[in-house]
Scaffold this motif. Sequence first.
Motif, PDB file in Angstrom:
ATOM      1  N   TYR A  72       8.277 -79.517  40.699  1.00 54.66           N
ATOM      2  CA  TYR A  72       8.748 -78.756  41.859  1.00 54.66           C
ATOM      3  C   TYR A  72       7.575 -78.142  42.616  1.00 54.66           C
ATOM      4  N   PHE A  75       6.039 -80.898  44.534  1.00 51.60           N
ATOM      5  CA  PHE A  75       6.908 -81.233  45.658  1.00 51.60           C
ATOM      6  C   PHE A  75       6.724 -80.250  46.812  1.00 51.60           C
ATOM      7  N   LYS A  76       6.653 -78.958  46.503  1.00 48.56           N
ATOM      8  CA  LYS A  76       6.428 -77.959  47.551  1.00 48.56           C
ATOM      9  C   LYS A  76       5.069 -78.150  48.200  1.00 48.56           C
ATOM     10  N   ARG A  78       3.382 -81.007  48.472  1.00 57.95           N
ATOM     11  CA  ARG A  78       3.462 -82.193  49.341  1.00 57.95           C
ATOM     12  C   ARG A  78       4.209 -81.865  50.628  1.00 57.95           C
ATOM     13  N   SER A  79       5.266 -81.058  50.528  1.00 56.82           N
ATOM     14  CA  SER A  79       6.017 -80.676  51.720  1.00 56.82           C
ATOM     15  C   SER A  79       5.167 -79.846  52.668  1.00 56.82           C
ATOM     16  N   GLN A  80       4.347 -78.977  52.106  1.00 55.18           N
ATOM     17  CA  GLN A  80       3.478 -78.147  52.932  1.00 55.18           C
ATOM     18  C   GLN A  80       2.393 -79.001  53.586  1.00 55.18           C
ATOM     19  N   ARG A  82       2.564 -82.253  54.324  1.00 53.71           N
ATOM     20  CA  ARG A  82       3.140 -83.181  55.310  1.00 53.71           C
ATOM     21  C   ARG A  82       3.666 -82.443  56.534  1.00 53.71           C
ATOM     22  N   CYS A  83       4.432 -81.406  56.305  1.00 52.26           N
ATOM     23  CA  CYS A  83       5.138 -80.749  57.408  1.00 52.26           C
ATOM     24  C   CYS A  83       4.383 -79.534  57.934  1.00 52.26           C
ATOM     25  N   TYR A  86       6.405 -75.303  55.428  1.00 46.33           N
ATOM     26  CA  TYR A  86       6.901 -74.704  54.199  1.00 46.33           C
ATOM     27  C   TYR A  86       5.845 -73.744  53.671  1.00 46.33           C
TER      28      TYR A  86
END
Length: 94
Positions: A72, A75-76, A78-80, A82-83, A86
Motif C-alpha cells: 500500500y 502504491f501511494k 506510485r500514485s504520487q 504519476r499524478c 496524492y
Amino acid sequence: MTAQIFKSILFGALFGTALFFMPFFLLRIVLFIVIIGALFRLFARRRFGPSGHRRSFTHFTDRIRSMSDEEYTAFKQRSQDRCGFYRSKPAESM
C-alpha cells in the motif's frame, strides 16, 4: 330538467370519447418511454462496456484492501509520482 338531461348526455359523450381515445394516448406515452429507456441503456452499455462499471470499482477496492502495508505504501508512492496530487503528509499539530 332538460338541462340535467343535456348535462348527463354531454358528460356521457365526453367520458365515452375520453375512454375511446385514452388507449391511443397511453400507448404513445408508453412507447415513447420504452424507446427512450432503450436508448439510455444502449448508450450506457457502449460507454461502460459489457461488464459494467460497478464491477471494476469493486475490483479496485478489493485489490487495495488485500494489499499489505508495504504494498500500500508503494502504491501511494506510485500514485504520487504519476499524478502528483496524492499527498500523504501528516496533519500539522497546533
